[in-house]
Design an enzyme around this catalytic site. Structure first.
Site, PDB file in Angstrom:
ATOM      1  N   GLU A 177       0.821  -1.224   0.000  1.00 44.66           N
ATOM      2  CA  GLU A 177       0.000   0.000   0.000  1.00 44.66           C
ATOM      3  C   GLU A 177       0.849   1.265   0.000  1.00 44.66           C
ATOM      4  O   GLU A 177       0.541   2.227   0.705  1.00 44.66           O
ATOM      5  CB  GLU A 177      -0.995  -0.086   1.161  1.00 44.66           C
ATOM      6  CG  GLU A 177      -1.851  -1.349   1.012  1.00 44.66           C
ATOM      7  CD  GLU A 177      -2.757  -1.677   2.195  1.00 44.66           C
ATOM      8  OE1 GLU A 177      -2.928  -0.839   3.078  1.00 44.66           O
ATOM      9  OE2 GLU A 177      -3.294  -2.800   2.210  1.00 44.66           O
ATOM     10  N   ASN A 219       2.437  -5.529  -2.591  1.00 49.77           N
ATOM     11  CA  ASN A 219       1.019  -5.893  -2.428  1.00 49.77           C
ATOM     12  C   ASN A 219       0.171  -4.628  -2.235  1.00 49.77           C
ATOM     13  O   ASN A 219       0.478  -3.801  -1.370  1.00 49.77           O
ATOM     14  CB  ASN A 219       0.929  -6.804  -1.183  1.00 49.77           C
ATOM     15  CG  ASN A 219      -0.467  -7.314  -0.897  1.00 49.77           C
ATOM     16  OD1 ASN A 219      -1.245  -7.584  -1.809  1.00 49.77           O
ATOM     17  ND2 ASN A 219      -0.784  -7.453   0.383  1.00 49.77           N
ATOM     18  N   HIS A 262     -10.078  -6.365  -2.658  1.00 50.31           N
ATOM     19  CA  HIS A 262     -11.151  -6.125  -1.683  1.00 50.31           C
ATOM     20  C   HIS A 262     -12.221  -5.336  -2.435  1.00 50.31           C
ATOM     21  O   HIS A 262     -12.049  -4.141  -2.680  1.00 50.31           O
ATOM     22  CB  HIS A 262     -10.637  -5.297  -0.501  1.00 50.31           C
ATOM     23  CG  HIS A 262      -9.629  -6.012   0.338  1.00 50.31           C
ATOM     24  ND1 HIS A 262      -9.945  -7.091   1.131  1.00 50.31           N
ATOM     25  CD2 HIS A 262      -8.303  -5.806   0.506  1.00 50.31           C
ATOM     26  CE1 HIS A 262      -8.858  -7.519   1.757  1.00 50.31           C
ATOM     27  NE2 HIS A 262      -7.844  -6.757   1.391  1.00 50.31           N
ATOM     28  N   GLU A 271      -5.713 -10.955  -1.615  1.00 45.84           N
ATOM     29  CA  GLU A 271      -6.537 -10.757  -0.402  1.00 45.84           C
ATOM     30  C   GLU A 271      -8.016 -10.679  -0.754  1.00 45.84           C
ATOM     31  O   GLU A 271      -8.754  -9.864  -0.206  1.00 45.84           O
ATOM     32  CB  GLU A 271      -6.142  -9.454   0.309  1.00 45.84           C
ATOM     33  CG  GLU A 271      -4.692  -9.365   0.725  1.00 45.84           C
ATOM     34  CD  GLU A 271      -4.386  -8.156   1.617  1.00 45.84           C
ATOM     35  OE1 GLU A 271      -5.317  -7.424   2.003  1.00 45.84           O
ATOM     36  OE2 GLU A 271      -3.196  -7.957   1.924  1.00 45.84           O
ATOM     37  N   ASP A 274     -11.868 -10.485  -1.140  1.00 47.14           N
ATOM     38  CA  ASP A 274     -13.184 -10.669  -0.528  1.00 47.14           C
ATOM     39  C   ASP A 274     -14.163  -9.775  -1.261  1.00 47.14           C
ATOM     40  O   ASP A 274     -13.776  -8.816  -1.918  1.00 47.14           O
ATOM     41  CB  ASP A 274     -13.197 -10.456   1.000  1.00 47.14           C
ATOM     42  CG  ASP A 274     -12.521  -9.195   1.478  1.00 47.14           C
ATOM     43  OD1 ASP A 274     -12.418  -8.240   0.697  1.00 47.14           O
ATOM     44  OD2 ASP A 274     -12.099  -9.152   2.654  1.00 47.14           O
TER      45      ASP A 274
HETATM   46  O1  G3I Z   1      -5.011  -7.448  18.769  1.00 49.97           O
HETATM   47  C1  G3I Z   1      -5.692  -6.296  19.280  1.00 49.97           C
HETATM   48  C2  G3I Z   1      -6.296  -6.600  20.590  1.00 49.97           C
HETATM   49  O2  G3I Z   1      -5.274  -6.885  21.526  1.00 49.97           O
HETATM   50  C3  G3I Z   1      -7.128  -5.405  21.029  1.00 49.97           C
HETATM   51  O3  G3I Z   1      -7.774  -5.698  22.224  1.00 49.97           O
HETATM   52  C4  G3I Z   1      -8.163  -5.053  19.969  1.00 49.97           C
HETATM   53  C5  G3I Z   1      -8.951  -3.796  20.324  1.00 49.97           C
HETATM   54  O4  G3I Z   1      -9.428  -3.143  19.167  1.00 49.97           O
HETATM   55  O5  G3I Z   1      -7.491  -4.793  18.768  1.00 49.97           O
HETATM   56  C6  G3I Z   1      -6.757  -5.900  18.293  1.00 49.97           C
HETATM   57  O6  G3I Z   1      -6.107  -5.529  17.130  1.00 49.97           O
HETATM   58  C7  G3I Z   1      -6.914  -5.479  15.953  1.00 49.97           C
HETATM   59  C8  G3I Z   1      -6.266  -6.395  14.933  1.00 49.97           C
HETATM   60  O7  G3I Z   1      -6.923  -6.269  13.696  1.00 49.97           O
HETATM   61  C9  G3I Z   1      -6.294  -7.853  15.366  1.00 49.97           C
HETATM   62  O8  G3I Z   1      -7.607  -8.283  15.530  1.00 49.97           O
HETATM   63  C10 G3I Z   1      -6.931  -4.060  15.448  1.00 49.97           C
HETATM   64  O9  G3I Z   1      -7.653  -3.241  16.325  1.00 49.97           O
HETATM   65  C11 G3I Z   1      -7.572  -4.022  14.082  1.00 49.97           C
HETATM   66  O10 G3I Z   1      -7.475  -2.701  13.549  1.00 49.97           O
HETATM   67  C12 G3I Z   1      -6.843  -4.982  13.157  1.00 49.97           C
HETATM   68  O11 G3I Z   1      -7.443  -4.913  11.871  1.00 49.97           O
HETATM   69  C13 G3I Z   1      -6.709  -5.511  10.829  1.00 49.97           C
HETATM   70  C14 G3I Z   1      -6.307  -4.454   9.797  1.00 49.97           C
HETATM   71  O12 G3I Z   1      -5.648  -5.070   8.694  1.00 49.97           O
HETATM   72  C15 G3I Z   1      -5.362  -3.439  10.445  1.00 49.97           C
HETATM   73  O13 G3I Z   1      -5.141  -2.378   9.665  1.00 49.97           O
HETATM   74  C16 G3I Z   1      -7.585  -6.547  10.178  1.00 49.97           C
HETATM   75  O14 G3I Z   1      -7.832  -7.613  11.099  1.00 49.97           O
HETATM   76  C17 G3I Z   1      -6.896  -7.110   8.926  1.00 49.97           C
HETATM   77  O15 G3I Z   1      -7.797  -7.925   8.224  1.00 49.97           O
HETATM   78  C18 G3I Z   1      -6.475  -5.963   8.006  1.00 49.97           C
HETATM   79  O16 G3I Z   1      -5.762  -6.538   6.932  1.00 49.97           O
HETATM   80  C19 G3I Z   1      -5.342  -5.643   5.874  1.00 49.97           C
HETATM   81  C20 G3I Z   1      -4.037  -6.192   5.317  1.00 49.97           C
HETATM   82  O17 G3I Z   1      -3.104  -6.371   6.338  1.00 49.97           O
HETATM   83  C21 G3I Z   1      -3.476  -5.277   4.232  1.00 49.97           C
HETATM   84  N1  G3I Z   1      -4.467  -5.071   3.183  1.00 49.97           N
HETATM   85  C22 G3I Z   1      -5.776  -4.634   3.629  1.00 49.97           C
HETATM   86  C23 G3I Z   1      -6.340  -5.579   4.702  1.00 49.97           C
HETATM   87  C24 G3I Z   1      -7.733  -5.152   5.123  1.00 49.97           C
HETATM   88  O18 G3I Z   1      -7.687  -3.906   5.742  1.00 49.97           O
END
Ligand code: G3I
Length: 343
Positions: A149, A190, A226, A256, A258
């Protein structure tokens, strides 16, 4: 039965996907890897989820477990608990691992963001981070999303923590550092929103072409995909994009995918979703350099979509209950047909 006939029958059973074969077997016979992002917390606690992963996929990407904030929470401390669990699971089930992600502007820890580091210090931190991860998993993680990105919506290089702190050559440096640590690893760039035609797709093309022309060790491009039924790119644009990236000597990946829908999802939308996945997979299978097709999650239960897009969801191949949705059958049919005509 003659002993040789028995041996041949056994060999056929091993090499030919049966009716009950997972998508991974059909994909392998069609010449691509079929992958998914993995939620490691769910992997550790939900046996049905783990079983589904092992049955259907032969490529896994940690959804969050190798991101900077998870794996390197303090300057002098790494935490590989989740990453190790995923790699061990993958090895136990003959799956490839795609490491995700070494240089990204999201999910960076506070110690880094608020650290007031000089350019040289940031270079040293990033180099150490990249080489610690890549060295640890050398020979076990087949490919890395080295950078993600780095292109903005307007097609220009994105202004980020890394570009500001290190300068425009941060991408080239990251790929070189990763390559030093594991010369065999397949190194990918990516990005999202650049699958079809337009300024962002052109910006992604320019950035990877420039890296190639500089002789930087970049080997592949992941187009995330996405999308929703309203904005999925036409097949002809995706095809042209994959083609021009292949002409640069790069492998390509649907990295990725969906397809988010308003929830609860209507039958009509589930059918549209099946068509979008089907057409995307067909384009990938028709391009010899398109090496893998991954979905960003497995069941709708663990998808990132509902948290980020309230009112949307149902984006994946399996429902919240782990059962296959209409899209699953359409993907399966495409893989079967591809195997029959063997690329
Ligand atoms: O792990 C913490 C946890 O300890 C905490 O209590 C909780 C409270 O909000 O947050 C948890 O972290 C979250 C993490 O996912 C794990 O679940 C973050 O808040 C949340 O923002 C994070 O989101 C991820 C996101 O990337 C972050 O920017 C998504 O799961 C994940 O699917 C998404 O993946 C990205 C790829 O890496 C790059 N391309 C786009 C894709 C979709 O956005």
């Amino acid at each position: 039965m003659h002993p040789r006939a028995l041996v041949m029958a056994a060999a056929l059973l091993i090499t030919l996907p049966t009716a009950a074969a997972g998508l991974r077997d059909l994909a392998q016979a069609a010449g691509i890897h079929f992958g998914t992002a993995v939620n490691v917390e769910a992997l550790n606690t939900d046996a049905a989820y783990a079983h589904l992963l092992a049955r259907e996929f032969n490529l896994v990407t940690p959804e969050n477990a190798m991101k900077f904030t998870v794996v390197h929470p303090e300057r002098e401390r790494y935490d590989f608990t989740q990453a190790d669990a995923l790699v061990a699971f993958a090895e136990a089930h003959a799956m490839q691992v795609n490491g995700h992600v070494l240089v990204w502007h999201q999910q960076l820890p506070d110690w880094l963001m608020q650290g007031q580091f000089s350019q040289d210090e940031l270079k040293a931190i990033l180099r150490e981070h990249i080489q610690t991860l890549v060295t640890r998993y050398r020979g076990r993680v087949a490919s890395w999303d080295v950078a993600a990105e780095a292109v903005g919506e307007d097609g220009q290089p994105r202004d980020t923590f890394w570009s500001r702190g290190i300068g425009p050559d941060y991408l080239a440096l990251a790929f070189r550092w990763a390559h030093e640590a594991d010369p065999q690893a397949h190194l990918r760039y990516n990005d999202y929103g650049g699958e079809g035609a337009g300024a962002k797709a052109d910006g992604i093309y320019r950035i990877v072409a420039d890296l190639r022309w500089q002789g930087v060790p970049i080997h592949g491009v992941g187009l995330q995909m996405h999308v929703s039924p309203d904005d999925a790119p036409p097949s002809k644009d995706l095809r042209a994009n994959l083609q021009r990236l292949a002409a640069l000597g790069l492998a390509t990946h649907i990295s990725e995918m969906d397809v988010m829908l308003p929830v609860p999802a209507s039958r009509a939308n589930l059918n549209k979703q099946a068509v979008i996945y089907r057409d995307t997979l067909k384009v990938c299978l028709a391009q010899p350099q398109c090496r893998s097709f991954s979905t960003w999650g497995t069941t709708d239960r663990y998808s990132w979509i509902p948290e980020y897009f309230p009112g949307k969801g149902a984006a994946l191949l399996f429902g919240e209950d782990g059962q296959p949705k209409p899209v699953y059958e359409s993907v399966r049919r495409v893989l079967r047909a591809a195997r029959a005509s063997k690329r």
